[in-house]
Design an enzyme around this catalytic site. Structure first.
Site, PDB file in Angstrom:
ATOM      1  N   ARG A  11      36.277  35.356  25.046  1.00  0.00           N
ATOM      2  CA  ARG A  11      35.710  35.403  23.701  1.00  0.00           C
ATOM      3  C   ARG A  11      36.269  36.490  22.782  1.00  0.00           C
ATOM      4  NH1 ARG A  11      30.908  32.666  23.222  1.00  0.00           N
ATOM      5  NH2 ARG A  11      30.143  34.067  21.588  1.00  0.00           N
ATOM      6  N   TYR A  12      36.716  37.599  23.328  1.00  0.00           N
ATOM      7  CA  TYR A  12      36.875  38.768  22.470  1.00  0.00           C
ATOM      8  C   TYR A  12      38.279  39.354  22.350  1.00  0.00           C
ATOM      9  CZ  TYR A  12      31.797  38.603  23.140  1.00  0.00           C
ATOM     10  OH  TYR A  12      30.504  38.188  23.208  1.00  0.00           O
ATOM     11  N   HIS A  77      45.335  44.870  52.756  1.00  0.00           N
ATOM     12  CA  HIS A  77      46.079  45.908  52.036  1.00  0.00           C
ATOM     13  C   HIS A  77      46.921  45.231  50.965  1.00  0.00           C
ATOM     14  CE1 HIS A  77      48.603  49.389  51.223  1.00  0.00           C
ATOM     15  NE2 HIS A  77      47.843  50.133  52.043  1.00  0.00           N
ATOM     16  N   ASP A  78      46.554  45.462  49.709  1.00  0.00           N
ATOM     17  CA  ASP A  78      47.210  44.723  48.628  1.00  0.00           C
ATOM     18  C   ASP A  78      48.688  45.091  48.465  1.00  0.00           C
ATOM     19  OD1 ASP A  78      46.567  47.271  47.714  1.00  0.00           O
ATOM     20  OD2 ASP A  78      45.952  46.620  45.705  1.00  0.00           O
ATOM     21  N   THR A 102      54.499  55.581  49.118  1.00  0.00           N
ATOM     22  CA  THR A 102      53.148  55.244  49.545  1.00  0.00           C
ATOM     23  C   THR A 102      52.550  54.289  48.514  1.00  0.00           C
ATOM     24  OG1 THR A 102      51.031  56.175  50.289  1.00  0.00           O
ATOM     25  CG2 THR A 102      52.040  57.175  48.347  1.00  0.00           C
ATOM     26  N   SER A 103      51.375  53.759  48.813  1.00  0.00           N
ATOM     27  CA  SER A 103      50.786  52.734  47.944  1.00  0.00           C
ATOM     28  C   SER A 103      50.623  53.207  46.509  1.00  0.00           C
ATOM     29  CB  SER A 103      49.421  52.317  48.499  1.00  0.00           C
ATOM     30  OG  SER A 103      49.553  51.803  49.802  1.00  0.00           O
ATOM     31  N   HIS A 150      18.258  61.081   6.283  1.00  0.00           N
ATOM     32  CA  HIS A 150      17.085  60.616   7.035  1.00  0.00           C
ATOM     33  C   HIS A 150      16.709  59.185   6.629  1.00  0.00           C
ATOM     34  CE1 HIS A 150      16.721  64.924   7.852  1.00  0.00           C
ATOM     35  NE2 HIS A 150      16.810  65.088   6.541  1.00  0.00           N
ATOM     36  N   GLN A 232      47.885  62.311  46.893  1.00  0.00           N
ATOM     37  CA  GLN A 232      48.525  60.995  46.980  1.00  0.00           C
ATOM     38  C   GLN A 232      48.482  60.289  45.631  1.00  0.00           C
ATOM     39  OE1 GLN A 232      47.229  56.979  49.098  1.00  0.00           O
ATOM     40  NE2 GLN A 232      47.974  58.442  50.615  1.00  0.00           N
ATOM     41  N   SER A 280      21.215  31.599  11.766  1.00  0.00           N
ATOM     42  CA  SER A 280      20.085  31.444  12.680  1.00  0.00           C
ATOM     43  C   SER A 280      19.881  29.968  12.957  1.00  0.00           C
ATOM     44  CB  SER A 280      18.815  32.043  12.064  1.00  0.00           C
ATOM     45  OG  SER A 280      17.661  31.652  12.784  1.00  0.00           O
ATOM     46  N   SER A 325      39.042  52.927  43.840  1.00  0.00           N
ATOM     47  CA  SER A 325      39.853  51.742  43.600  1.00  0.00           C
ATOM     48  C   SER A 325      39.092  50.611  42.915  1.00  0.00           C
ATOM     49  CB  SER A 325      40.449  51.244  44.915  1.00  0.00           C
ATOM     50  OG  SER A 325      41.209  50.084  44.699  1.00  0.00           O
TER      51      SER A 325
END
Length: 475
Positions: A11-12, A77-78, A102-103, A150, A232, A280, A325
């Site tokens: 939608r956005y 493990h992706d 490393t990942s 105010h 890491q 409406s 993650s």
């Protein structure tokens, strides 16, 4: 239709921002990082062939998502799932993909690339909102309107001067965005705990090669700065800072929509309302400020996310913990997508905003007589009157006029009462001349011009090539 769909996608948000956080963009960046890592490692003397790098490049965009999903289900493990998927597509290079890394090498560096590119898209949206607001402010810099403190009628300001208040908030946000981009650091190549121990082995203890790899890779991805130290992962303060920045933009947008919704209730200024738009389902006459309300809803969501990122940053353990993650996967993209949508809607509002000058004038004249009483007292004193006696006379007339307005629903007749009071020696023609609303707006027009000239135009001139953004709504 049987599974949840994210409204930000449906939608956005813009196609550009959706692509920035899409799987294709994410995993293509992973592969670009692996290719650059291999190229630089080869240049530094590792046993990597041109054929291996060529095969990596040939298959950089050919991502088998079905196979990757199968591997992830197997390995849980992706990153390793995509290492194996890429290796299957480029078998010659299978043994050198992700070498020494490393990942977080692909995960964190890609996150930083997406943040930077997302902020560049937001900068474009912001510049256009600021241009639209600046044009609006200058167009109406001389148009008097009731000021409110105010939410009670106060001294007059101008429609344009009020718009500079919305602009001022965005200037502060823009300065923060620029600073963030200027100081954003790449994670680069740091190893499993940030010590680059794996590269100590690869480069036979040559630290200069590790530093070259770190800086050269960062430069290839458009980052002049790189973290000097890390665990890491890059410091999760970055996530907290970027979402706080997005929250600040959300706050500015929400303030604008609060003001606009109040003004629309007063029938002074109105957001666009299209020919076939329905306000409406029951009340056919209604012209609900749906754009402003949508901004408000999305802004509240973004502001709530800043707390989430702050909690993640504050609860990381030592060199790495994985309880960030899942949170990052949700928080960072959705914060960006929401701000993207907010700014699109804001631009859409400004492209069709309507000002009802006669209604504004009517509200001024209902309150201006009360504001003129101080002038009347001073003029009477100059004519030889007693200040305290005159004050009491004006006070009594003011109370009676206020009673007529509040209790009987009649027009404010204070001026008529004063002019008919023969104890006062007012010059009617002079009084009516003084009651021109423009005599009550102070330096509002000049302040508007100076603010835009000194603080807004330098931004608009610097990023003139970004101006002209289309701002259509999806729904």
């Amino acid at each position: 239709m049987n599974s949840y769909k994210n409204p930000l996608e449906e939608r956005y948000s813009s196609e550009e921002m959706l692509y920035n956080f899409s799987p294709n963009n994410k995993f293509r960046n992973w592969r670009k990082l692996w290719i650059s890592l291999a190229e630089i490692e080869k240049d530094l003397g590792l046993d990597i062939s041109d054929e291996q790098i060529a095969q990596l490049k040939e298959n950089a965009e050919d991502i088998d998502y079905v196979k990757a999903a199968e591997y992830e289900k197997k390995f849980r493990h992706d990153v390793m799932a995509h290492v194996h998927t890429y290796g299957d597509a480029a078998p010659l290079a299978k043994g050198i993909i992700h070498l020494g890394a490393t990942s977080a090498f692909v995960g964190d560096n890609t996150d930083l690339i997406q943040m930077r590119d997302g902020l560049l898209l937001i900068r474009k949206q912001l510049v256009n909102v600021m241009k639209n607001l600046a044009d609006f402010a200058l167009q109406y810099k001389d148009l008097p309107t009731l000021g409110f403190t105010h939410y009670q009628p106060a001294q007059l300001t101008t429609v344009g001067k009020r718009a500079t208040l919305w602009l001022q908030s965005l200037v502060l946000d823009f300065e923060e965005l620029e600073f963030f981009l200027e100081t954003l650091r790449f994670r680069g190549v740091k190893g499993t705990t940030g010590t680059a121990a794996s590269f100590l082995e690869l480069f036979d203890g040559d630290y200069s090669k590790v530093k070259h790899l770190d800086k050269e890779l960062s430069k290839r991805f458009g980052f002049d700065k790189v973290f000097g130290v890390s665990g890491q992962t890059y410091d999760r303060k970055i996530d907290a800072k970027v979402v706080a920045l997005l929250s600040n933009i959300a706050q500015s947008a929400h303030k604008f929509t609060n003001d606009l919704r109040l003004l629309q209730n007063l029938k002074e200024i109105e957001e666009p309302f299209e020919k076939n738009q329905i306000g409406s389902s029951a009340m056919a006459y209604k012209r609900n400020p749906m754009r402003s309300e949508r901004i408000g809803a999305l802004a509240k969501f973004v502001m709530s996310l800043s707390t989430s990122s702050a909690m993640v940053a504050s609860t990381q353990w030592f060199e790495r913990t994985l309880d960030d993650s899942a949170n990052k996967r949700l928080t960072i993209p959705q914060a960006f997508l929401s701000i993207d949508a907010i700014l699109m809607i804001w631009n859409n509002i400004m492209n069709g905003i309507v000002v009802y000058e006669n209604r504004i004038q009517k509200h001024i004249m209902e309150e201006l007589p009360f504001m003129a009483t101080e002038y009347i007292i001073m003029e009477e004193v100059k004519a030889g009157g007693d200040r305290q006696e005159i004050h009491e006379t004006i006070r009594v007339h003011s109370m009676e006029a206020s009673k007529k307005v509040k209790e009987e629903g009649k027009e404010n007749d204070l001026l008529e009462r004063i002019l008919n009071d023969h104890s006062l020696k007012l010059d009617k023609s002079k009084l009516m001349e003084v009651l021109d609303p423009k005599n009550f707006i102070g330096f509002a027009p000049i302040q508007t011009e100076e603010f835009i000239e000194n603080e807004v135009n330098p931004i608009l001139e610097k990023y003139a090539d970004l101006i002209g953004l289309k701002a259509d709504l999806k729904v």
